[in-house]
Write a protein that holds these residues in place. Structure first.
Motif, PDB file in Angstrom:
ATOM      1  N   ALA A 309       8.973   5.125 102.893  1.00  0.00           N
ATOM      2  CA  ALA A 309       8.941   4.847 101.455  1.00  0.00           C
ATOM      3  C   ALA A 309      10.341   4.707 100.880  1.00  0.00           C
ATOM      4  N   MET A 310      11.356   5.036 101.677  1.00  0.00           N
ATOM      5  CA  MET A 310      12.723   5.084 101.169  1.00  0.00           C
ATOM      6  C   MET A 310      13.187   3.730 100.653  1.00  0.00           C
ATOM      7  N   GLU A 311      12.753   2.706 101.346  1.00  0.00           N
ATOM      8  CA  GLU A 311      13.191   1.363 100.975  1.00  0.00           C
ATOM      9  C   GLU A 311      12.766   1.016  99.556  1.00  0.00           C
ATOM     10  N   LYS A 312      11.485   1.252  99.273  1.00  0.00           N
ATOM     11  CA  LYS A 312      10.931   0.845  97.979  1.00  0.00           C
ATOM     12  C   LYS A 312      11.220   1.869  96.876  1.00  0.00           C
ATOM     13  N   HIS A 313      11.217   3.156  97.248  1.00  0.00           N
ATOM     14  CA  HIS A 313      11.327   4.205  96.220  1.00  0.00           C
ATOM     15  C   HIS A 313      12.476   5.159  96.525  1.00  0.00           C
ATOM     16  N   ALA A 314      13.657   4.620  96.692  1.00  0.00           N
ATOM     17  CA  ALA A 314      14.829   5.433  97.035  1.00  0.00           C
ATOM     18  C   ALA A 314      15.025   6.609  96.066  1.00  0.00           C
ATOM     19  N   THR A 315      14.771   6.343  94.802  1.00  0.00           N
ATOM     20  CA  THR A 315      14.992   7.373  93.780  1.00  0.00           C
ATOM     21  C   THR A 315      14.243   8.669  94.084  1.00  0.00           C
ATOM     22  N   LYS A 445       2.839   9.519  96.923  1.00  0.00           N
ATOM     23  CA  LYS A 445       2.085   8.498  97.657  1.00  0.00           C
ATOM     24  C   LYS A 445       0.808   8.157  96.913  1.00  0.00           C
ATOM     25  N   ALA A 446       0.148   9.178  96.398  1.00  0.00           N
ATOM     26  CA  ALA A 446      -1.102   8.951  95.686  1.00  0.00           C
ATOM     27  C   ALA A 446      -0.860   8.113  94.425  1.00  0.00           C
ATOM     28  N   ILE A 447       0.235   8.416  93.718  1.00  0.00           N
ATOM     29  CA  ILE A 447       0.496   7.708  92.453  1.00  0.00           C
ATOM     30  C   ILE A 447       1.093   6.323  92.712  1.00  0.00           C
ATOM     31  N   LEU A 448       2.144   6.303  93.530  1.00  0.00           N
ATOM     32  CA  LEU A 448       2.872   5.042  93.695  1.00  0.00           C
ATOM     33  C   LEU A 448       2.261   4.186  94.811  1.00  0.00           C
ATOM     34  N   GLY A 449       1.431   4.807  95.624  1.00  0.00           N
ATOM     35  CA  GLY A 449       0.715   4.069  96.660  1.00  0.00           C
ATOM     36  C   GLY A 449       1.583   3.386  97.696  1.00  0.00           C
ATOM     37  N   PHE A 450       2.574   4.099  98.257  1.00  0.00           N
ATOM     38  CA  PHE A 450       3.351   3.435  99.326  1.00  0.00           C
ATOM     39  C   PHE A 450       2.705   3.659 100.683  1.00  0.00           C
TER      40      PHE A 450
END
Lengths: 450, 450
Positions: A309-315, A445-450
């Motif tokens: 998930a780091m790529e899409k959601h680094a923050t 994961k549940a919220i952002l769905g990665f």
């Protein structure tokens, strides 16, 4: 008013030892309290401490032995013969003498005991040695004043005078029957205001607090504190009066117990002091650190699961230390309150109700902290609103989880007879780190769905 | 031997209160120790506690007041008139009475004092109220036995008998001059074995430990422990004997002090118990959590600086919680040992030497932990060898840094009169989190060159 030990004073003593100036040294130490001399000796080199010990008046050497740091006492005892040690012990109360014998190497114990001059004293000391050190039997002294219920006041006063010679502080006079069973206690006042022919059985107080030889020392401390007692009699399995515990022994136990909980909460696994050797400090500190490191490895693995998930959601990954730290802090708070409550015997009622209360508390605190987090991360830091929401919900969940775990684990440990203080410190922070990260990213994961 | 308060017993009492069955209630409570009755009352509803208090024998109500939880005592005191409170206080020792008056609302204080029957007692209580509660003056009682050095033994014994009536435990007889200045003490034994015409000045012991009215209570506790005293006289600015502190007061101080350090280390900012209300618990817990949260924001920002490296060295970010946690753990260990040493007055010698020692210790422990880290991360986890080296060097640096900070800050705080325990707990973990992350990524940047 206290004698302050200065660096200059220590240096002066060291100088006199080097000059072998015994006269000067004796006069310098003459008016100093034995507790202070012990402190001075703790600061000297071993050979110097032995030198000082040997020139001291024999009246105070026994007392000094009791006050010395463990290592220094060991050094001194090694330098003494069995006979010399026995002479020191003859000066001490049975409980203190037994404590010192317990510290001796096995081979020297029997030798020292056989050299004790006062046979009664020796018997009492041997008696004490058979009790577990963490029980009433292990901390009690045999010195006490007791009278028989069948005597009259006159016999009583005579006997008391005789017995009191060996007892530093009388505190209470205990009444026993012919079988030595504890029947009650006697107030000095009543004894002095009653006709000398009155039988003791007419005047003694039948209500008396006591503990049994196998009562745990912390329990003895709690009872004495609660009932504000300066001494408590100890009875054996046959209800016979075998000793008494006085308040000065209890103070040490209260302090040790509190220090132990504090050290466990700080991840220190045995009783150490700042002045102990690096080796001893390492022995006390490294075990928990190794455990925490392995806990850290688990957190690396758990975090690794979410690496894609780091790529899409680094923050998200920037907030990991914050979430983990907050979980740790809340967990430590909850467990500390429970551990202290257990130590003071105030944790009563059902576990379920306690968890409900902790849940409400952490829900409130967590909601407040999460609100701050949303505001700061969005308006001040300018993070994506979704990220703010995600992190906030995770923070709230982690806080609730950590506080429930912090409440639950010490209570359960205590129920199974394990020291609940073990559940504080590194243990709770490490396990909350791991669970915090897992909860955080699962929610993300549940919220952002990665 | 202790009375165990069961749930059934409390329910039985509640039932009797509802039935208004005073006779039964009285007989049920008759043989129970006041400390246990106080515990029972703590568990009852406020109105029920007041009900029980009112049917109790007036001999024990004053003692019960002392033993009750703060809130329950407040409830009871609110239900009593000034005259009724004064009647209770007349039964108590001056120090306990002064403590209760200090808790009353301002308006009621003067009323209660004016209702005190025993004028001498009232004067003593008013005297005590002017001392800071954390000093010897604030914890001492006026009750003591003193004799004049110019008296002879006979006068002395007569006077003593009279004085001893008001003193629960005599402990020591103090000798004063005509100006009431403390000159020494007298042993009961000497008094009883000397001819009645001997002047006191011939028999008293001129060496006596004492403290001044403004000596800090923790200092009094330390001195009494060190010299193993059961009571210590307190003198004022003119060396006059004004009171004495007894060992039972000291036990509370030792316990409070240890509890306070423990709570601070756990991030709890005021004295709370598990049974306090959610609001009170929140007041004690939320402040540190808010501070920790803002510390967390800083860690987010610091980590944000290194975000660009995420693409190339994602693995580095997996180790962030591990590094932060280890820094926190080591910092807490170091600071806890120093805080405890400061409390026990064993931290002496130069700060520089102490830092050198801590440096050696953390270098050793850190090297050991770093070695484990390299092995595990490379061989077990299969991470890039460069990453393993980088993280290991960072871990070593963070451990050394955290332990130096943990040693340095409490000592410096203490030097400036700030409670060093403040530097433990969330404060040290949060600041070590931030610095740990900064050190970690700076080292990574230097090695990996992103």
């Amino acid at each position: 008013m206290e004698f302050k030990i200065s660096k200059e004073f220590i240096e002066k003593i060291e100088g006199l030892i080097q000059q072998n100036n015994i006269t000067e040294l004796e006069s310098l130490l003459q008016d100093i309290h034995f507790a202070d001399i012990a402190e001075i000796m703790n600061d000297l080199e071993p050979s110097q401490a032995i030198y000082v010990f040997n020139i001291l008046n024999s009246e105070i050497t026994a007392e000094i032995l009791l006050e010395l740091d463990d290592e220094v006492r060991e050094t001194i005892l090694r330098s003494l013969s069995a006979k010399e040690i026995a002479e020191e012990l003859d000066e001490l109360d049975t409980d203190d003498a037994a404590d010192i014998i317990a510290e001796l190497p096995q081979s020297k114990k029997a030798q020292v005991i056989s050299e004790l001059e006062d046979v009664e004293h020796a018997k009492d000391i041997v008696d004490l040695l058979r009790y577990d050190e963490n029980t009433a039997g292990g901390i009690m002294a045999k010195e006490l004043v007791k009278v028989n219920e069948n005597w009259n006041v006159l016999t009583c006063v005579k006997e008391m005078r005789h017995q009191a010679e060996n007892v530093t502080r009388v505190h209470s006079i205990y009444v026993v029957d012919d079988e030595d069973r504890l029947k009650g206690r006697l107030s000095l006042k009543d004894l002095l205001t009653t006709s000398t022919k009155t039988p003791i059985s007419d005047v003694y107080i039948k209500k008396v607090d006591y503990v049994r030889v196998d009562t745990k020392d912390v329990e003895v401390a709690r009872i004495m504190q609660k009932y504000d007692l300066e001494a408590i009699p100890v009875i054996d399995e046959l209800d016979r009066l075998v000793g008494r515990v006085t308040i000065d022994d209890i103070i040490d136990i209260i302090k040790e117990e509190a220090d132990k909980d504090y050290q466990l909460a700080a991840g220190i696994s045995q009783d150490v002091e700042a002045d102990d050797s690096i080796l001893e400090l390492t022995k006390a500190r490294l075990p928990w650190l190794v455990l925490a490191l392995f806990g850290g490895f688990i957190s690396v693995r758990v975090l690794g699961i979410f690496e894609p998930a780091m790529e899409k959601h680094a923050t998200l990954f920037l907030f990991t230390p914050l979430i983990a730290a907050m979980g740790g802090n809340v967990g430590v708070q909850s467990s500390a309150i429970i551990v202290q409550g257990l130590a003071n015997n105030t944790i009563t009622g059902s576990l379920f109700n306690r968890l409900i209360k902790e849940f409400s508390l952490s829900l409130m605190n967590g909601a407040f902290l999460s609100a701050i987090l949303i505001i700061v991360s969005h308006f001040l830091f300018g993070f994506d609103y979704n990220i703010g929401i995600t992190v906030s919900i995770a923070l709230l969940s982690v806080i609730i989880f950590a506080s429930l775990i912090g409440t639950f684990i010490p209570i359960v440990l205590d129920k199974y007879g394990i020291d609940p203080a073990l559940a504080t410190g590194p243990f709770i922070t490490t396990s909350n780190d791991i669970m915090g990260i897992l909860i955080y990213f699962s929610i993300a994961k549940a919220i952002l769905g990665f």
